[in-house]
Design a protein around this motif. Sequence first.
Motif, PDB file in Angstrom:
ATOM      1  N   ARG A  40      -4.892   5.977   5.407  1.00 46.14           N
ATOM      2  CA  ARG A  40      -6.360   5.926   5.387  1.00 46.14           C
ATOM      3  C   ARG A  40      -6.910   4.545   5.752  1.00 46.14           C
ATOM      4  O   ARG A  40      -8.138   4.395   5.897  1.00 46.14           O
ATOM      5  N   LEU A  41      -6.041   3.550   5.926  1.00 46.32           N
ATOM      6  CA  LEU A  41      -6.504   2.190   6.186  1.00 46.32           C
ATOM      7  C   LEU A  41      -7.449   2.100   7.389  1.00 46.32           C
ATOM      8  O   LEU A  41      -8.516   1.472   7.285  1.00 46.32           O
ATOM      9  N   LYS A  70       0.832  -1.192   0.000  1.00 42.86           N
ATOM     10  CA  LYS A  70       0.000   0.000   0.000  1.00 42.86           C
ATOM     11  C   LYS A  70       0.871   1.248   0.000  1.00 42.86           C
ATOM     12  O   LYS A  70       1.938   1.267   0.615  1.00 42.86           O
ATOM     13  N   THR A  71       0.423   2.282  -0.659  1.00 46.06           N
ATOM     14  CA  THR A  71       1.148   3.550  -0.666  1.00 46.06           C
ATOM     15  C   THR A  71       1.045   4.228   0.705  1.00 46.06           C
ATOM     16  O   THR A  71       0.268   3.796   1.569  1.00 46.06           O
ATOM     17  N   ARG A  96      -0.312   7.066   1.333  1.00 46.81           N
ATOM     18  CA  ARG A  96      -1.696   7.549   1.479  1.00 46.81           C
ATOM     19  C   ARG A  96      -2.627   6.419   1.899  1.00 46.81           C
ATOM     20  O   ARG A  96      -3.447   6.567   2.810  1.00 46.81           O
ATOM     21  N   ASP A  97      -2.504   5.269   1.259  1.00 44.03           N
ATOM     22  CA  ASP A  97      -3.403   4.153   1.562  1.00 44.03           C
ATOM     23  C   ASP A  97      -3.138   3.565   2.937  1.00 44.03           C
ATOM     24  O   ASP A  97      -4.066   3.088   3.606  1.00 44.03           O
ATOM     25  N   ASN A  98      -1.883   3.587   3.394  1.00 37.99           N
ATOM     26  CA  ASN A  98      -1.586   3.132   4.752  1.00 37.99           C
ATOM     27  C   ASN A  98      -2.215   4.053   5.788  1.00 37.99           C
ATOM     28  O   ASN A  98      -2.738   3.591   6.804  1.00 37.99           O
ATOM     29  N   TYR A 102       5.640   3.792  -1.867  1.00 38.22           N
ATOM     30  CA  TYR A 102       5.459   2.598  -1.056  1.00 38.22           C
ATOM     31  C   TYR A 102       6.490   2.595   0.072  1.00 38.22           C
ATOM     32  O   TYR A 102       7.527   3.270  -0.009  1.00 38.22           O
ATOM     33  N   ASP A 113       2.218   8.829  -2.834  1.00 38.32           N
ATOM     34  CA  ASP A 113       2.092   7.665  -3.708  1.00 38.32           C
ATOM     35  C   ASP A 113       3.300   6.733  -3.637  1.00 38.32           C
ATOM     36  O   ASP A 113       3.423   5.807  -4.441  1.00 38.32           O
ATOM     37  N   ALA A 136      -9.699   9.886   1.725  1.00 38.31           N
ATOM     38  CA  ALA A 136      -8.495  10.259   0.982  1.00 38.31           C
ATOM     39  C   ALA A 136      -8.059  11.675   1.339  1.00 38.31           C
ATOM     40  O   ALA A 136      -6.860  11.948   1.499  1.00 38.31           O
ATOM     41  N   ASP A 176     -10.801   3.267   6.392  1.00 39.64           N
ATOM     42  CA  ASP A 176     -11.490   2.309   5.525  1.00 39.64           C
ATOM     43  C   ASP A 176     -12.086   1.169   6.345  1.00 39.64           C
ATOM     44  O   ASP A 176     -13.217   0.735   6.101  1.00 39.64           O
ATOM     45  N   ARG A 204      -1.010   7.657  10.458  1.00 40.67           N
ATOM     46  CA  ARG A 204      -2.057   6.631  10.497  1.00 40.67           C
ATOM     47  C   ARG A 204      -2.704   6.571  11.879  1.00 40.67           C
ATOM     48  O   ARG A 204      -3.928   6.456  12.003  1.00 40.67           O
TER      49      ARG A 204
END
Length: 268
Positions: free
Chosen positions: A114-115, A107-108, A110-112, A148, A146, A129, A118, A164
């Motif tokens: 927002r995990l 996960k990028t 950003r995705d880490n 990793y 973006d 986001a 989610d 996070r």
Amino acid sequence: MLLDPDARGQAGSTAEAIGIENVSMSFQGRQGPVEALRGINLTIPQNRFISIVGRSGCGKSTLLRIISGLIPQSAGTIRVMGRSTQDYQKEKKFGFVFQEASLFPWKTARDNVRLPLDVIGIGTPAERAARADDLLRLTRLEGFADHYPAQLSGGMRQRVSIARALSYEPEILLMDEPFGALDEFTRREMHDELIRIWQTRPVTVVFVTHSLSEALYLSDAIVVMAPRPGRIKAVVPVAHPRLADPDMRHHPDVIAQTRDLERLIHEQ
């Protein structure tokens, strides 16, 4: 032990954030029962930065996990914002930062970040986001959203971990040696980053560390623990908390407090 009720936090509050009463912890070891903690009593006001120091095996991390509800105590009670740990945990108001960033490598950044949003289902995907991007800006990682984890330095990965932990706006931030794996220069940079973040978004922080200089630089007060069984030996108010001035590390008051803490830890 009660932290100085007259020493106010960033938000000017002395209301109780965490109340620990006669907490003990025992477990079954290979050679019989092990008493990890005995008779812990501590009151931490809201919006204070508190560090816990002591020798290895004195129960610092165990106490942190009990506060968070990750493990149950054997005896005693804990209140968090006036509620039981179990009730408070349901409200998802704890943030936890471990020594290792523990990011998902696929996960990028950003995705880490927002995990948790989610998983909990907070807001719309666009709102999640946007919050992640806001926290990446707060931790000065907006240019790496973006990327990793393998593309980030150790300090950057730990900043993603802090972002996070802040994503769902916790009131309590628990940090278990979060900078222990970093080199000394990166570690000092992270101290100033953490102070800046805390001043921007004050929360109650309980910070476990082996480093006395780190504890003195970051904290309002320092809880000194003694081992076998783990117990609180003293609560020491910090003379110059969180000035974020590297020269303060060499201030006579800081040097004197370091010596006092060393004596407390080395005393039987």
